[in-house]
Design a protein around this motif. Sequence first.
Motif, PDB file in Angstrom:
ATOM      1  N   LYS A  45      -0.296  -5.951  -6.671  1.00  0.00           N
ATOM      2  CA  LYS A  45      -0.997  -5.201  -5.614  1.00  0.00           C
ATOM      3  C   LYS A  45      -0.590  -3.730  -5.629  1.00  0.00           C
ATOM      4  N   VAL A  46       0.690  -3.488  -5.907  1.00  0.00           N
ATOM      5  CA  VAL A  46       1.163  -2.103  -6.011  1.00  0.00           C
ATOM      6  C   VAL A  46       0.465  -1.407  -7.178  1.00  0.00           C
ATOM      7  N   ALA A  47       0.329  -2.107  -8.298  1.00  0.00           N
ATOM      8  CA  ALA A  47      -0.349  -1.519  -9.461  1.00  0.00           C
ATOM      9  C   ALA A  47      -1.804  -1.191  -9.136  1.00  0.00           C
ATOM     10  N   SER A  48      -2.480  -2.088  -8.417  1.00  0.00           N
ATOM     11  CA  SER A  48      -3.866  -1.808  -8.018  1.00  0.00           C
ATOM     12  C   SER A  48      -3.945  -0.582  -7.128  1.00  0.00           C
ATOM     13  N   ALA A  49      -2.992  -0.459  -6.200  1.00  0.00           N
ATOM     14  CA  ALA A  49      -2.981   0.708  -5.317  1.00  0.00           C
ATOM     15  C   ALA A  49      -2.704   1.983  -6.096  1.00  0.00           C
ATOM     16  N   ALA A  75       0.826  -1.206   0.000  1.00  0.00           N
ATOM     17  CA  ALA A  75       0.000   0.000   0.000  1.00  0.00           C
ATOM     18  C   ALA A  75       0.865   1.263   0.000  1.00  0.00           C
ATOM     19  N   LEU A  76       1.921   1.267   0.805  1.00  0.00           N
ATOM     20  CA  LEU A  76       2.792   2.444   0.867  1.00  0.00           C
ATOM     21  C   LEU A  76       3.488   2.698  -0.457  1.00  0.00           C
ATOM     22  N   ALA A  86      -7.845  -5.190 -11.023  1.00  0.00           N
ATOM     23  CA  ALA A  86      -6.997  -6.028 -10.175  1.00  0.00           C
ATOM     24  C   ALA A  86      -6.752  -7.413 -10.773  1.00  0.00           C
ATOM     25  N   PRO A  87      -7.784  -8.118 -11.299  1.00  0.00           N
ATOM     26  CA  PRO A  87      -7.489  -9.422 -11.923  1.00  0.00           C
ATOM     27  C   PRO A  87      -6.552  -9.318 -13.123  1.00  0.00           C
ATOM     28  N   ILE A  88      -6.671  -8.210 -13.879  1.00  0.00           N
ATOM     29  CA  ILE A  88      -5.778  -8.014 -15.021  1.00  0.00           C
ATOM     30  C   ILE A  88      -4.339  -7.844 -14.547  1.00  0.00           C
ATOM     31  N   PHE A  89      -4.157  -7.080 -13.456  1.00  0.00           N
ATOM     32  CA  PHE A  89      -2.809  -6.885 -12.924  1.00  0.00           C
ATOM     33  C   PHE A  89      -2.219  -8.199 -12.415  1.00  0.00           C
ATOM     34  N   VAL A  90      -3.065  -9.058 -11.836  1.00  0.00           N
ATOM     35  CA  VAL A  90      -2.578 -10.364 -11.389  1.00  0.00           C
ATOM     36  C   VAL A  90      -2.099 -11.189 -12.573  1.00  0.00           C
ATOM     37  N   VAL A  97       2.860   6.019  -2.670  1.00  0.00           N
ATOM     38  CA  VAL A  97       3.925   6.962  -3.039  1.00  0.00           C
ATOM     39  C   VAL A  97       3.972   7.164  -4.549  1.00  0.00           C
ATOM     40  N   ILE A  98       3.914   6.057  -5.301  1.00  0.00           N
ATOM     41  CA  ILE A  98       3.958   6.170  -6.766  1.00  0.00           C
ATOM     42  C   ILE A  98       2.721   6.899  -7.282  1.00  0.00           C
ATOM     43  N   GLY A  99       1.549   6.530  -6.755  1.00  0.00           N
ATOM     44  CA  GLY A  99       0.316   7.171  -7.203  1.00  0.00           C
ATOM     45  C   GLY A  99       0.269   8.652  -6.876  1.00  0.00           C
ATOM     46  N   VAL A 100       0.737   9.021  -5.676  1.00  0.00           N
ATOM     47  CA  VAL A 100       0.753  10.436  -5.286  1.00  0.00           C
ATOM     48  C   VAL A 100       1.724  11.217  -6.164  1.00  0.00           C
ATOM     49  N   ALA A 101       2.931  10.677  -6.362  1.00  0.00           N
ATOM     50  CA  ALA A 101       3.919  11.373  -7.184  1.00  0.00           C
ATOM     51  C   ALA A 101       3.410  11.570  -8.606  1.00  0.00           C
ATOM     52  N   ALA A 102       2.853  10.505  -9.198  1.00  0.00           N
ATOM     53  CA  ALA A 102       2.336  10.614 -10.562  1.00  0.00           C
ATOM     54  C   ALA A 102       1.147  11.571 -10.630  1.00  0.00           C
ATOM     55  N   GLY A 103       0.264  11.508  -9.638  1.00  0.00           N
ATOM     56  CA  GLY A 103      -0.903  12.388  -9.633  1.00  0.00           C
ATOM     57  C   GLY A 103      -0.529  13.849  -9.491  1.00  0.00           C
TER      58      GLY A 103
END
Length: 287
Positions: free
Chosen positions: A155-159, A97-98, A141-145, A102-108
Amino acid sequence: MSPDVLSTPVVDTAKAPDRAHSRARAARRRKALVMASRALLLVAVLGLWEALSRAEIIDPFNFSMPTKIWDQIYTWVTHGTALGSLGEQIWYTLHEALLGWVIGVAAGVVCGIALGRIAFLADVLGPYIKVLNSIPRIVLAPIFVIWFGLGPASKVASAVVLVFFPVFFNAFQGAREVDRNLVANARILGASDRRVTFQVVIPSATSWIFTSLHVSFGFALIGAIVGEYIGATKGIGLLVAQSQGTFNAAGVYAAMVILAAVALVAEGLLTFAESRIFRWKPAGSDG
């Protein structure tokens, strides 16, 4: 001596500290009342839940009861889970989740500020972002799996996809809502576009960005949990899936309680960081 001087009232400075102390006492009393009311509400809800379950007014098999949930948490803490120690499962989920947060916040933030500052980019990419935002992110999420396997990457990609959009839209709006007079004054003083962005736009948008951070970490946890629920080797989401598979309602609720505790700790840390960064703001101002 002038009559005006004689008629000027004298401010009693001795009363000012008394008023300040009175306000401080009133604030402390209100805070204590709020905390006590919260505790009483929690006790009342849990007590009612326990009583209804024991009386079988609600099905204890499906709804469990607070004492069984506590026993499940205690068992996980003292004896571990079928996947290993409880701390390992918490850290595994928290790490995913962290990292996604971090990646999602930076990209956003980067994309939001860029599109907020560059109208051409906003015009070109705006429709695509709206289309992507309309896609239910949970179904990805299933696609990322499938793409990244059962490891942490899926899981990181889903987050990331859950965190990106709320942060992006807040950063974008914050960049658009910057006081035009501040930008104009900076340009009059010879500031380049880069300096205007970093010294005027980003500081002005910070409060907008922090508003999104409070909800985005919860989204990051949801992304990690959903990914683990669909397919994983460790984590709280897998605990939920296993508990559901064995019809262990107490285990499902226990995992939810643990996640709520993690989210509350993260919220407290974000609130503390925000209060330190925005110390200059009045106490009652909006974030």
